[in-house]
Design a protein around this motif. Structure first.
Motif, short mmCIF file in Angstrom:
data_model
loop_
_atom_site.label_atom_id
_atom_site.label_comp_id
_atom_site.label_asym_id
_atom_site.label_seq_id
_atom_site.Cartn_x
_atom_site.Cartn_y
_atom_site.Cartn_z
N MET A 1 0.94 -1.16 0.02
CA MET A 1 -0.44 -0.07 -0.43
C MET A 1 0.96 1.42 -0.05
SD MET A 1 -2.78 1.00 3.10
CE MET A 1 -3.60 -0.30 2.60
N ASN A 2 0.76 1.97 -1.08
CA ASN A 2 0.82 3.30 -1.28
C ASN A 2 1.26 4.32 0.52
OD1 ASN A 2 -0.15 5.05 -2.10
ND2 ASN A 2 0.14 4.04 -4.79
N ILE A 3 1.99 5.34 0.17
CA ILE A 3 0.78 6.48 0.92
C ILE A 3 -0.06 6.96 0.70
CG2 ILE A 3 2.23 8.81 0.24
CD1 ILE A 3 3.23 9.04 2.99
N GLY A 4 -0.64 7.51 -0.31
CA GLY A 4 -1.72 8.25 -0.58
C GLY A 4 -2.81 7.11 -0.05
N GLU A 5 -2.76 6.02 -0.87
CA GLU A 5 -4.03 5.07 -0.52
C GLU A 5 -4.06 4.72 1.24
OE1 GLU A 5 -2.84 1.61 -4.26
OE2 GLU A 5 -2.18 1.16 -2.13
N PHE A 6 -3.30 4.96 1.89
CA PHE A 6 -3.40 4.66 3.28
C PHE A 6 -3.62 6.37 3.81
CE2 PHE A 6 -1.23 4.77 7.36
CZ PHE A 6 -1.76 3.74 8.05
N ALA A 7 -2.96 7.13 3.54
CA ALA A 7 -3.52 8.39 3.18
C ALA A 7 -5.48 8.32 3.05
CB ALA A 7 -3.47 9.41 2.59
N ARG A 8 -6.01 7.84 2.58
CA ARG A 8 -7.41 7.76 2.16
C ARG A 8 -7.87 6.87 3.46
NH1 ARG A 8 -5.13 8.48 -2.99
NH2 ARG A 8 -5.20 6.16 -3.28
N LEU A 9 -7.45 5.80 3.16
CA LEU A 9 -8.22 5.13 4.01
C LEU A 9 -8.26 5.66 5.37
CD1 LEU A 9 -6.28 1.40 3.45
CD2 LEU A 9 -8.82 1.78 2.90
N LEU A 26 4.75 7.61 13.67
CA LEU A 26 4.27 6.61 12.60
C LEU A 26 4.94 6.10 11.82
CD1 LEU A 26 1.62 4.39 11.99
CD2 LEU A 26 0.77 6.58 10.43
N ASP A 27 5.54 5.73 12.10
CA ASP A 27 6.83 4.93 11.29
C ASP A 27 6.26 4.12 9.23
OD1 ASP A 27 8.94 4.54 14.28
OD2 ASP A 27 8.88 6.18 12.30
N PRO A 28 7.01 4.22 8.17
CA PRO A 28 6.49 3.96 7.43
C PRO A 28 7.18 2.15 7.55
CG PRO A 28 7.85 5.56 6.79
CD PRO A 28 6.75 6.10 8.40
N ALA A 29 6.50 1.29 7.01
CA ALA A 29 7.27 0.07 7.08
C ALA A 29 8.29 -0.42 6.01
CB ALA A 29 6.30 -1.31 6.92
N HIS A 30 8.13 0.41 5.14
CA HIS A 30 9.24 0.50 4.18
C HIS A 30 9.24 2.13 3.14
CE1 HIS A 30 11.32 -0.28 0.50
NE2 HIS A 30 10.42 0.23 -0.10
N VAL A 31 10.67 2.46 3.01
CA VAL A 31 10.20 3.50 2.36
C VAL A 31 11.97 4.24 1.20
CG1 VAL A 31 11.29 6.14 2.25
CG2 VAL A 31 10.37 5.03 4.15
N ALA A 32 10.79 3.40 0.06
CA ALA A 32 11.49 3.74 -1.05
C ALA A 32 13.53 4.48 -1.21
CB ALA A 32 11.20 3.92 -1.89
N PRO A 33 14.20 3.61 -1.17
CA PRO A 33 15.97 4.70 -1.33
C PRO A 33 15.97 5.96 -1.74
CG PRO A 33 15.47 2.98 -2.99
CD PRO A 33 14.57 3.13 -1.92
N THR A 34 14.90 6.57 -3.17
CA THR A 34 14.65 8.19 -3.42
C THR A 34 13.54 8.87 -2.84
OG1 THR A 34 13.66 7.60 -5.45
CG2 THR A 34 16.03 7.04 -5.70
N SER A 42 2.26 -0.95 6.23
CA SER A 42 1.71 -2.23 6.68
C SER A 42 0.64 -2.10 7.42
CB SER A 42 3.40 -3.49 7.08
OG SER A 42 2.80 -3.34 9.02
N ARG A 43 -0.58 -3.41 7.21
CA ARG A 43 -1.43 -3.17 8.47
C ARG A 43 -1.18 -3.45 9.41
NH1 ARG A 43 -6.67 -3.77 5.09
NH2 ARG A 43 -6.10 -4.37 3.34
#
Length: 50
Positions: A1-9, A26-34, A42-43
């Motif tokens: 799930m990306n940040i936009g999807e999580f924000a909408r939910l 609130l820490d993201p489960a994964h942050v891409a390198p760029t 994650s849920r």
């Protein structure tokens, strides 16, 4: 799930989620390198608004 999807939910803006990450609330489960890449959450790290 990306940040936009999580924000909408969660009914919040992506800017607010990034602020929560910056202050350690609130820490993201994964942050891409760029910076342009998607952040994912994650849920298990999501919170209920009920």
């Amino acid at each position: 799930m990306n940040i936009g999807e999580f924000a909408r939910l969660g009914g919040v803006s992506t800017r607010r989620l990034r602020h929560y990450d910056a202050i350690g609330l609130l820490d993201p489960a994964h942050v891409a390198p760029t910076p342009a890449a998607a952040r994912t959450t994650s849920r298990s790290s999501s919170c209920s608004t009920a």
